[in-house]
Write a protein that holds these residues in place. Sequence first.
Motif, PDB file in Angstrom:
ATOM      1  N   CYS A   1      -7.605   3.712   3.013  1.00  0.00           N
ATOM      2  CA  CYS A   1      -8.442   2.290   2.688  1.00  0.00           C
ATOM      3  C   CYS A   1      -8.111   1.399   4.296  1.00  0.00           C
ATOM      4  CB  CYS A   1      -8.209   1.507   1.879  1.00  0.00           C
ATOM      5  SG  CYS A   1      -8.950   0.282   2.162  1.00  0.00           S
TER       6      CYS A   1
ATOM      7  N   PRO B   1      -3.730  -1.840   5.993  1.00  0.00           N
ATOM      8  CA  PRO B   1      -4.568  -0.509   5.453  1.00  0.00           C
ATOM      9  C   PRO B   1      -4.182   1.379   6.491  1.00  0.00           C
ATOM     10  CG  PRO B   1      -5.459  -2.198   6.942  1.00  0.00           C
ATOM     11  CD  PRO B   1      -4.576  -2.491   6.891  1.00  0.00           C
TER      12      PRO B   1
ATOM     13  N   GLU C   1      -9.686   9.373  -6.574  1.00  0.00           N
ATOM     14  CA  GLU C   1     -10.716   8.788  -5.380  1.00  0.00           C
ATOM     15  C   GLU C   1     -12.161   9.361  -5.642  1.00  0.00           C
ATOM     16  OE1 GLU C   1      -6.592  10.051  -4.544  1.00  0.00           O
ATOM     17  OE2 GLU C   1      -8.505  11.215  -5.578  1.00  0.00           O
TER      18      GLU C   1
ATOM     19  N   THR D   1      -7.072   2.595  -8.029  1.00  0.00           N
ATOM     20  CA  THR D   1      -6.238   1.360  -8.175  1.00  0.00           C
ATOM     21  C   THR D   1      -5.948   1.497  -9.667  1.00  0.00           C
ATOM     22  OG1 THR D   1      -8.949   1.381  -9.128  1.00  0.00           O
ATOM     23  CG2 THR D   1      -8.102   0.586  -6.626  1.00  0.00           C
TER      24      THR D   1
ATOM     25  N   LYS E   1     -11.725  -1.194  -5.731  1.00  0.00           N
ATOM     26  CA  LYS E   1     -12.770   0.234  -5.385  1.00  0.00           C
ATOM     27  C   LYS E   1     -13.639   0.087  -5.116  1.00  0.00           C
ATOM     28  CE  LYS E   1     -12.283   4.411  -7.502  1.00  0.00           C
ATOM     29  NZ  LYS E   1     -11.222   5.157  -6.975  1.00  0.00           N
TER      30      LYS E   1
ATOM     31  N   ARG F   1     -14.162  -2.092  -2.353  1.00  0.00           N
ATOM     32  CA  ARG F   1     -13.861  -1.554  -0.826  1.00  0.00           C
ATOM     33  C   ARG F   1     -13.761  -1.009  -0.289  1.00  0.00           C
ATOM     34  NH1 ARG F   1     -12.233  -7.701   1.490  1.00  0.00           N
ATOM     35  NH2 ARG F   1     -13.528  -6.223   3.686  1.00  0.00           N
ATOM     36  N   CYS F   2     -12.846  -0.157  -1.128  1.00  0.00           N
ATOM     37  CA  CYS F   2     -12.125   1.228  -1.011  1.00  0.00           C
ATOM     38  C   CYS F   2     -12.050   2.534  -1.442  1.00  0.00           C
ATOM     39  CB  CYS F   2     -10.811   0.923  -0.682  1.00  0.00           C
ATOM     40  SG  CYS F   2     -10.522  -0.261   0.832  1.00  0.00           S
TER      41      CYS F   2
ATOM     42  N   THR G   1       0.446  -0.946   0.069  1.00  0.00           N
ATOM     43  CA  THR G   1       0.305   0.119  -0.319  1.00  0.00           C
ATOM     44  C   THR G   1       1.132   1.249   0.181  1.00  0.00           C
ATOM     45  OG1 THR G   1      -2.023  -1.301   1.130  1.00  0.00           O
ATOM     46  CG2 THR G   1      -1.756   1.272   1.117  1.00  0.00           C
TER      47      THR G   1
ATOM     48  N   THR H   1      -9.307   5.012  -2.908  1.00  0.00           N
ATOM     49  CA  THR H   1      -8.385   4.713  -3.190  1.00  0.00           C
ATOM     50  C   THR H   1      -7.771   5.009  -4.447  1.00  0.00           C
ATOM     51  OG1 THR H   1      -8.677   2.779  -4.037  1.00  0.00           O
ATOM     52  CG2 THR H   1      -7.653   3.815  -0.984  1.00  0.00           C
TER      53      THR H   1
END
Length: 222
Positions: free
Chosen positions: A155, A136, A196, A190, A182, A184-185, A110, A188
């Motif tokens: 995330c 995270p 975002e 991806t 994407k 789930r978060c 990450t 962020t």
Amino acid sequence: MAKSSKQTQPMALAFAVLATFAAAATPTTTTNLTLHNLCTHPVWPLVTANAGLPAIADAAGAATRLDGNGDGLATLAFPPGAWSGRVVARTGCRGNGSSRCNTGDAPPVTVAQVSVHGAGGLAEYSVSLVDGFNLPVVVTPHGFEQGRLCPSLGCAVDLAADCPGDGGRGGCMAAGQAEAFKARCPDTRTTPTDVEATPQRCIHPAELKVVFCPLDNTSSTH
């Protein structure tokens, strides 16, 4: 020669006055980078400046290793002038992190991307999952004027907990996971062209705080 010298004095004075006003108009806001580890295990942060930019000074080694459960906290000053770079949290490192770590040396990892002191004092930040996920991460600005678009982005979910097929790597590889990441978060990035879901335009924040394992979500990587 004496006459020429007298004629140049008013002009020199005028330039001096203009320089004084210009200096007074130049923002002197200092932005700090704070790293806080809420994971249940220690992390070894790695802050890397983009090519051609100075490294962030950490003479005391405060950010070399951050203990878990919120005990690990370090605040560093960004260099003056426009600066951009990335922050990753490595896990399972030996010694002071100079040797190989279990995660964070290579994908999956990450990545928090930050830039400060841009035009008009603009700061930009994001959390990228393009290189996969190892724990995270959320970036939160502090100390900005009311009304600025300075949201928390990142995330806070442990995506490695149910990663199909490659959780044994100590994280979750990005291949084939962009849509799942994407979903789930959404705050962020991806893919290389992704942004975002929440817009940002953050001017002169006093601090960018990068939190590892925020909101009591902890990574399973050790």
